[in-house]
Design a protein around this motif. Sequence first.
Motif, mmCIF file in Angstrom:
data_model
loop_
_atom_site.group_PDB
_atom_site.id
_atom_site.type_symbol
_atom_site.label_atom_id
_atom_site.label_comp_id
_atom_site.label_asym_id
_atom_site.label_seq_id
_atom_site.Cartn_x
_atom_site.Cartn_y
_atom_site.Cartn_z
ATOM 1 N N ARG A 1 0.885 -1.070 -0.022
ATOM 2 C CA ARG A 1 0.000 0.078 -0.027
ATOM 3 C C ARG A 1 0.768 1.161 0.014
ATOM 4 O O ARG A 1 1.899 1.192 0.311
ATOM 5 C CB ARG A 1 -0.938 -0.165 1.124
ATOM 6 C CG ARG A 1 -1.805 -1.323 1.319
ATOM 7 C CD ARG A 1 -2.957 -1.239 0.566
ATOM 8 N NE ARG A 1 -3.867 -0.056 0.421
ATOM 9 C CZ ARG A 1 -4.788 0.151 1.156
ATOM 10 N NH1 ARG A 1 -5.178 -0.719 2.179
ATOM 11 N NH2 ARG A 1 -5.633 1.200 1.294
ATOM 12 N N VAL A 2 0.519 2.189 -0.498
ATOM 13 C CA VAL A 2 1.053 3.676 -0.558
ATOM 14 C C VAL A 2 0.372 4.339 0.781
ATOM 15 O O VAL A 2 -0.763 4.644 0.883
ATOM 16 C CB VAL A 2 0.703 4.455 -1.901
ATOM 17 C CG1 VAL A 2 1.373 5.673 -1.745
ATOM 18 C CG2 VAL A 2 1.469 3.549 -3.077
ATOM 19 N N LEU A 3 1.564 4.772 1.324
ATOM 20 C CA LEU A 3 0.957 5.677 2.628
ATOM 21 C C LEU A 3 1.635 6.991 2.752
ATOM 22 O O LEU A 3 2.805 7.168 1.979
ATOM 23 C CB LEU A 3 1.565 4.836 3.884
ATOM 24 C CG LEU A 3 1.072 3.479 4.295
ATOM 25 C CD1 LEU A 3 1.534 3.054 5.635
ATOM 26 C CD2 LEU A 3 -0.548 3.448 4.221
ATOM 27 N N ARG A 4 1.155 7.914 3.184
ATOM 28 C CA ARG A 4 1.895 9.461 3.438
ATOM 29 C C ARG A 4 1.677 9.269 5.098
ATOM 30 O O ARG A 4 0.906 9.346 5.518
ATOM 31 C CB ARG A 4 0.984 10.568 3.064
ATOM 32 C CG ARG A 4 1.713 11.787 3.141
ATOM 33 C CD ARG A 4 0.784 12.862 2.721
ATOM 34 N NE ARG A 4 0.662 12.602 1.246
ATOM 35 C CZ ARG A 4 -0.711 12.709 0.619
ATOM 36 N NH1 ARG A 4 -1.825 13.347 1.229
ATOM 37 N NH2 ARG A 4 -0.644 12.655 -0.695
ATOM 38 N N VAL A 5 3.049 9.616 5.703
ATOM 39 C CA VAL A 5 3.191 9.461 7.156
ATOM 40 C C VAL A 5 3.843 10.678 7.701
ATOM 41 O O VAL A 5 4.550 11.345 6.782
ATOM 42 C CB VAL A 5 3.753 8.417 7.603
ATOM 43 C CG1 VAL A 5 3.191 7.041 7.440
ATOM 44 C CG2 VAL A 5 5.162 8.341 7.047
ATOM 45 N N ARG A 6 3.511 11.224 8.871
ATOM 46 C CA ARG A 6 3.906 12.470 9.236
ATOM 47 C C ARG A 6 4.451 12.299 10.460
ATOM 48 O O ARG A 6 3.949 11.489 11.596
ATOM 49 C CB ARG A 6 2.896 13.650 9.141
ATOM 50 C CG ARG A 6 1.708 13.478 9.557
ATOM 51 C CD ARG A 6 0.680 14.545 9.244
ATOM 52 N NE ARG A 6 0.126 14.467 7.917
ATOM 53 C CZ ARG A 6 -0.001 15.282 7.195
ATOM 54 N NH1 ARG A 6 0.336 16.811 7.404
ATOM 55 N NH2 ARG A 6 -0.213 15.234 5.610
ATOM 56 N N GLY A 7 5.617 12.944 11.020
ATOM 57 C CA GLY A 7 6.252 12.744 12.276
ATOM 58 C C GLY A 7 7.716 13.446 12.179
ATOM 59 O O GLY A 7 7.922 13.862 11.276
ATOM 60 N N LEU A 8 8.231 13.205 13.659
ATOM 61 C CA LEU A 8 9.797 13.686 13.404
ATOM 62 C C LEU A 8 10.486 12.647 12.888
ATOM 63 O O LEU A 8 10.527 11.329 13.130
ATOM 64 C CB LEU A 8 9.725 13.754 15.081
ATOM 65 C CG LEU A 8 11.361 14.351 15.492
ATOM 66 C CD1 LEU A 8 11.361 15.930 15.082
ATOM 67 C CD2 LEU A 8 11.268 14.054 17.110
ATOM 68 N N LEU A 9 11.254 12.987 12.194
ATOM 69 C CA LEU A 9 12.350 12.133 11.354
ATOM 70 C C LEU A 9 13.456 11.900 12.270
ATOM 71 O O LEU A 9 14.255 13.026 12.696
ATOM 72 C CB LEU A 9 12.825 12.909 10.173
ATOM 73 C CG LEU A 9 13.754 12.072 9.016
ATOM 74 C CD1 LEU A 9 13.073 10.790 8.755
ATOM 75 C CD2 LEU A 9 14.177 12.997 8.075
ATOM 76 N N ASP A 10 13.936 10.601 12.539
ATOM 77 C CA ASP A 10 15.025 10.203 13.219
ATOM 78 C C ASP A 10 15.974 9.550 12.223
ATOM 79 O O ASP A 10 15.565 8.696 11.396
ATOM 80 C CB ASP A 10 14.476 9.360 14.417
ATOM 81 C CG ASP A 10 15.552 8.696 15.322
ATOM 82 O OD1 ASP A 10 16.770 9.160 15.257
ATOM 83 O OD2 ASP A 10 15.349 7.822 16.081
ATOM 84 N N MET A 11 17.134 9.981 12.464
ATOM 85 C CA MET A 11 18.202 9.257 11.305
ATOM 86 C C MET A 11 19.125 8.193 12.252
ATOM 87 O O MET A 11 19.950 7.653 11.638
ATOM 88 C CB MET A 11 18.824 10.293 10.785
ATOM 89 C CG MET A 11 18.232 11.185 9.718
ATOM 90 S SD MET A 11 17.435 10.162 8.057
ATOM 91 C CE MET A 11 19.170 10.015 7.445
ATOM 92 N N GLN A 12 18.911 7.836 13.465
ATOM 93 C CA GLN A 12 19.720 7.084 14.205
ATOM 94 C C GLN A 12 20.168 5.673 13.724
ATOM 95 O O GLN A 12 21.339 5.389 13.588
ATOM 96 C CB GLN A 12 19.595 7.311 15.603
ATOM 97 C CG GLN A 12 20.521 6.248 16.526
ATOM 98 C CD GLN A 12 20.134 6.518 18.225
ATOM 99 O OE1 GLN A 12 19.088 7.140 18.490
ATOM 100 N NE2 GLN A 12 21.002 5.754 18.806
ATOM 101 N N PHE A 13 19.143 5.118 13.331
ATOM 102 C CA PHE A 13 19.126 3.719 12.812
ATOM 103 C C PHE A 13 18.645 3.721 11.465
ATOM 104 O O PHE A 13 18.010 2.739 10.962
ATOM 105 C CB PHE A 13 18.589 2.668 13.570
ATOM 106 C CG PHE A 13 18.948 2.853 15.003
ATOM 107 C CD1 PHE A 13 20.134 2.373 15.178
ATOM 108 C CD2 PHE A 13 18.210 3.397 16.012
ATOM 109 C CE1 PHE A 13 20.558 2.050 16.733
ATOM 110 C CE2 PHE A 13 18.612 3.291 17.462
ATOM 111 C CZ PHE A 13 19.784 2.762 17.660
ATOM 112 N N GLY A 14 19.017 4.841 10.504
ATOM 113 C CA GLY A 14 18.394 5.041 9.323
ATOM 114 C C GLY A 14 17.211 6.056 9.267
ATOM 115 O O GLY A 14 16.659 6.149 10.324
#
Length: 157
Positions: free
Chosen positions: A114-127
Motif C-alpha cells: 500500500r502507498v502511505l503518507r506519514v508524518r512525524g519527527l524524522l529520526d536518522m539514528q538507525f536510518g
Amino acid sequence: MLDAGLARFEPSADARPCRAALLAAEASARSAALGVWGDPYYAVIAAADRASFTEKAGTSVIVEGRVTHVDVGGVRMTLLFGPRRGWDFSLTILQRNIKKFDAAGLNLAGFAGRVLRVRGLLDMQFGPQIEISGPDAIEVITQDRDEAAADPAPPRR
C-alpha cells in the motif's frame, strides 16, 4: 491557515474530529503550491529520497511511499519502504500502541504493497525513520486522488 498553505496538518487528539476536513484543506493548498507548499523544503518527501532525509533529520516531515514489507516484532512493528533496513525509510509503531490502530480499523500488518503518507519527527539514528503512536499520523493514499482514504473513527466506548 491550512487553506492558505500557512500550516501543515498536525495529528493530535484535538484535531481528530476535523481530520478529514483539515487534510482536505492541506491537500488543496499543496496542489495549488500555496504558502509553505511553494517551498521545496516543506514538500512531501518521497520514501526513496535519501538525500532529503539527511538534511531534514530531527524535523517534522511528511513522507510518502509504498510499504514493501511489514516486520512484526515483540517490541515494535516496522513498516519498511524499501529492501534495505537501516538505509531505506521505515515507520515504527511500538506494540503498546498497536491497539489504537486496530480500534481505528487500520490493519498495519496488511499495509504491505500500500502507498502511505506519514508524518512525524524524522529520526536518522538507525536510518531514516518516523515513530508514530497513533493512527492520525497515517494517510492511506488511493489511486484516484491525493487525499486521505482512511479517516480513523474514534474508538467506541
